[in-house]
Scaffold this active site. Structure first.
Site, PDB file in Angstrom:
ATOM      1  N   ARG A  75       0.853  -1.207   0.000  1.00 15.81           N
ATOM      2  CA  ARG A  75       0.000   0.000   0.000  1.00 15.81           C
ATOM      3  C   ARG A  75       0.882   1.248   0.000  1.00 15.81           C
ATOM      4  O   ARG A  75       0.975   1.970   0.971  1.00 15.81           O
ATOM      5  CB  ARG A  75      -0.954  -0.088   1.154  1.00 15.81           C
ATOM      6  N   ASP A  84      -4.246  -1.083  -6.871  1.00 16.77           N
ATOM      7  CA  ASP A  84      -4.789  -1.617  -5.626  1.00 16.77           C
ATOM      8  C   ASP A  84      -6.180  -2.244  -5.814  1.00 16.77           C
ATOM      9  O   ASP A  84      -7.212  -1.606  -5.613  1.00 16.77           O
ATOM     10  CB  ASP A  84      -4.823  -0.498  -4.593  1.00 16.77           C
ATOM     11  N   SER A 113      -8.642  -2.126  -2.791  1.00 16.11           N
ATOM     12  CA  SER A 113      -9.415  -0.895  -2.599  1.00 16.11           C
ATOM     13  C   SER A 113     -10.585  -0.828  -3.573  1.00 16.11           C
ATOM     14  O   SER A 113     -11.670  -0.370  -3.207  1.00 16.11           O
ATOM     15  CB  SER A 113      -8.528   0.334  -2.791  1.00 16.11           C
ATOM     16  N   TYR A 173      -2.558  -1.076   8.134  1.00 15.12           N
ATOM     17  CA  TYR A 173      -3.599  -2.043   8.501  1.00 15.12           C
ATOM     18  C   TYR A 173      -3.784  -2.078  10.019  1.00 15.12           C
ATOM     19  O   TYR A 173      -2.904  -1.658  10.769  1.00 15.12           O
ATOM     20  CB  TYR A 173      -3.206  -3.448   8.038  1.00 15.12           C
TER      21      TYR A 173
HETATM   22  P1  NAD Z   1      -9.055  -3.984   5.893  1.00 14.39           P
HETATM   23  O1  NAD Z   1     -10.016  -4.399   4.833  1.00 14.39           O
HETATM   24  O2  NAD Z   1      -7.919  -4.872   6.238  1.00 14.39           O
HETATM   25  O3  NAD Z   1      -9.903  -3.748   7.259  1.00 14.39           O
HETATM   26  C1  NAD Z   1     -11.064  -2.950   7.271  1.00 14.39           C
HETATM   27  C2  NAD Z   1     -11.070  -2.097   8.518  1.00 14.39           C
HETATM   28  O4  NAD Z   1     -11.325  -2.887   9.679  1.00 14.39           O
HETATM   29  C3  NAD Z   1      -9.762  -1.360   8.791  1.00 14.39           C
HETATM   30  O5  NAD Z   1      -9.995   0.039   8.789  1.00 14.39           O
HETATM   31  C4  NAD Z   1      -9.342  -1.883  10.148  1.00 14.39           C
HETATM   32  O6  NAD Z   1      -8.678  -0.887  10.933  1.00 14.39           O
HETATM   33  C5  NAD Z   1     -10.670  -2.264  10.755  1.00 14.39           C
HETATM   34  N1  NAD Z   1     -10.611  -3.171  11.925  1.00 14.39           N
HETATM   35  C6  NAD Z   1      -9.817  -4.252  12.130  1.00 14.39           C
HETATM   36  N2  NAD Z   1     -10.058  -4.800  13.335  1.00 14.39           N
HETATM   37  C7  NAD Z   1     -11.047  -4.058  13.909  1.00 14.39           C
HETATM   38  C8  NAD Z   1     -11.759  -4.143  15.146  1.00 14.39           C
HETATM   39  N3  NAD Z   1     -11.468  -5.076  16.065  1.00 14.39           N
HETATM   40  N4  NAD Z   1     -12.700  -3.214  15.403  1.00 14.39           N
HETATM   41  C9  NAD Z   1     -13.003  -2.261  14.488  1.00 14.39           C
HETATM   42  N5  NAD Z   1     -12.383  -2.134  13.297  1.00 14.39           N
HETATM   43  C10 NAD Z   1     -11.411  -3.020  13.010  1.00 14.39           C
HETATM   44  O7  NAD Z   1      -8.448  -2.538   5.629  1.00 14.39           O
HETATM   45  P2  NAD Z   1      -8.586  -1.588   4.348  1.00 14.39           P
HETATM   46  O8  NAD Z   1      -9.931  -1.014   4.299  1.00 14.39           O
HETATM   47  O9  NAD Z   1      -8.115  -2.308   3.154  1.00 14.39           O
HETATM   48  O10 NAD Z   1      -7.546  -0.407   4.645  1.00 14.39           O
HETATM   49  C11 NAD Z   1      -6.877  -0.203   5.848  1.00 14.39           C
HETATM   50  C12 NAD Z   1      -6.082   1.109   5.758  1.00 14.39           C
HETATM   51  O11 NAD Z   1      -5.216   1.136   4.628  1.00 14.39           O
HETATM   52  C13 NAD Z   1      -6.942   2.349   5.620  1.00 14.39           C
HETATM   53  O12 NAD Z   1      -6.338   3.361   6.387  1.00 14.39           O
HETATM   54  C14 NAD Z   1      -6.800   2.735   4.202  1.00 14.39           C
HETATM   55  O13 NAD Z   1      -7.039   4.115   3.996  1.00 14.39           O
HETATM   56  C15 NAD Z   1      -5.367   2.374   3.955  1.00 14.39           C
HETATM   57  N6  NAD Z   1      -5.105   2.214   2.521  1.00 14.39           N
HETATM   58  C16 NAD Z   1      -3.950   2.763   2.015  1.00 14.39           C
HETATM   59  C17 NAD Z   1      -3.684   2.656   0.664  1.00 14.39           C
HETATM   60  C18 NAD Z   1      -2.430   3.252   0.077  1.00 14.39           C
HETATM   61  O14 NAD Z   1      -1.743   3.949   0.768  1.00 14.39           O
HETATM   62  N7  NAD Z   1      -2.132   2.965  -1.172  1.00 14.39           N
HETATM   63  C19 NAD Z   1      -4.554   1.979  -0.159  1.00 14.39           C
HETATM   64  C20 NAD Z   1      -5.722   1.415   0.389  1.00 14.39           C
HETATM   65  C21 NAD Z   1      -5.953   1.543   1.756  1.00 14.39           C
END
Ligand code: NAD
Length: 368
Positions: free
Chosen positions: A119, A127, A130, A225
């Site tokens: 990421r 990605d 996403s 994450y």
């Molecule tokens: P994911 O699908 O792995 O998880 C979904 C969400 O569940 C996450 O926000 C995580 O913090 C949350 N979670 C996990 N355990 C939990 C709990 N016990 N209680 C409540 N919530 C909980 O994650 P995702 O949506 O793919 O993305 C995670 C992070 O990565 C985000 O900040 C996103 O903005 C970032 N991201 C960055 C890039 C990049 O920089 N290129 C790209 C995509 C996402």
């Protein structure tokens, strides 16, 4: 690399990994072979592929034989005989479905799985996680609204005033934020929780209320994450969420930890305390679910609460999902074409390469 073959996905999937626009983008550099009918269920005709410069081939076996690189979003290699080295490319969910890798561990086969994409800013255009998460969050809200016994926005009519629906969103990553934005657009009152402190401002910027639970483990070393929470912290989260769930008309859960089972956030006891007619959409159903009663791809009714656990909800928006995925795969293939000879170990290629000439090489997969 001289040619890329695009497979038709399996029966359950309506997606296609490469749209005609992707073919047109890649065509100057490589030949693109598309299995006949590959895009039909996603709204892309064979004629559109021909116009974009693709060659149509009759069946799956022709793609396997004629192409060097085989692209299928999640259509797996079935052990067919191959007549030369092949590179498979797709979204194989290898951290959660580890056995899938075994099929590729044969001489002459390499495998790149884009669910392992780092990421980073450079990899953002590739990605696939996403893309899938965005559409899933949006679709989850539509599904919940459709199954709910109540309307979502406030409606004032001759018969009186309907109050806006109350949504609870658990997990405010890509899917959760899209769910919040969609629910807000529909007029819902939205409350949300995530263990990552950084998500608070994102939740609030969408006009939702962030629910406070102290003591979450949140570390930057997890690459953006979440990490697994201690059992006592999960208990604290459930205590706070209990009353939130009891007041909600809709609960959408999206909480995941890469490579691990999803955390249990909604217990059976909490479901029993919910309002009759409430709906839970559990987007973590594919990795065990955030709700104790979730069954993957089934509808469970308990105490007049409907619990839905769709594992491929993005497929119901096949055209839009395929459009986004196609852009991701095209960006990745362009990167592969540019770097595979001279910089085969750059962060993106090394991060996504699972099998190299039959040998499993991926550090994340191997747990190194
Ligand atoms: P994911 O699908 O792995 O998880 C979904 C969400 O569940 C996450 O926000 C995580 O913090 C949350 N979670 C996990 N355990 C939990 C709990 N016990 N209680 C409540 N919530 C909980 O994650 P995702 O949506 O793919 O993305 C995670 C992070 O990565 C985000 O900040 C996103 O903005 C970032 N991201 C960055 C890039 C990049 O920089 N290129 C790209 C995509 C996402």
């Amino acid at each position: 690399m001289r040619s890329i073959g695009v497979l038709k996905e399996g029966e359950r999937r309506r997606l296609v990994a490469l749209a005609p626009a992707g073919v047109a983008r890649l065509r100057p550099q490589v030949k693109v072979l598309v299995q006949k009918g590959a895009g039909r269920a996603a709204g892309f005709t064979d004629e559109a592929y021909l116009e974009a410069g693709a060659e149509l081939v009759d069946g799956r076996a022709d793609v396997m034989q004629q192409a060097d690189v085989i692209l299928g979003h999640d259509s797996h290699y079935r052990g067919e005989k191959l007549d030369g080295p092949k590179t498979f490319l797709g979204f194989f969910n290898v951290l959660n479905d580890r056995a899938v890798v075994d099929a590729y561990a044969h001489n002459g086969i390499s495998l790149y799985s884009l669910d392992l994409i780092p990421r980073t800013t450079l990899a953002q255009a590739m990605d696939v996680l996403s893309s899938v998460a965005s559409i899933s969050g949006y679709q989850a809200v539509l599904l919940a609204a459709e199954r709910s016994l109540a309307t979502v926005p406030m409606i004032t009519s001759a018969g009186g005033t309907l109050r806006p629906a109350r949504f609870l969103v658990m997990g405010a990553g890509v899917a959760g934020l899209q769910a919040i934005a969609t629910a807000k657009r529909l007029g819902a009152v939205v409350r949300a929780y995530d263990v990552r402190a950084a998500s608070r401002t994102e939740v609030e910027s969408l006009g939702a209320t962030f629910i406070e639970v102290n003591g979450a483990i949140d570390t930057r070393s997890a690459g953006g994450y979440a990490v697994e929470q201690a059992p006592e912290q999960l208990e604290r989260i459930r205590e706070v969420i209990h009353s939130e769930a009891a007041q909600a008309d809709v609960v959408i859960t999206t909480a995941k930890i890469p490579g691990k089972s999803a955390p249990l956030l909604i217990t059976e006891e909490m479901v029993l305390a919910m309002k009759p007619g409430a709906v839970i959409v559990d987007l973590a159903a594919g990795t065990g679910g955030n709700c104790a009663l979730t069954e993957p791809d089934a509808t469970v009714m308990r105490n007049e609460v409907t619990i839905l656990g769709p594992t491929a909800i993005e497929c119901s928006c096949a055209h839009s999902t395929s459009f986004l995925l196609s852009n991701n795969y095209t960006a990745f293939i362009e990167h592969l074409l540019k770097n595979h000879a001279e910089r085969p170990n750059d962060e993106i290629l090394r991060g996504t390469r699972v099998v190299e000439n039959g040998v499993v090489v991926n550090a994340r997969y191997l747990g190194n």
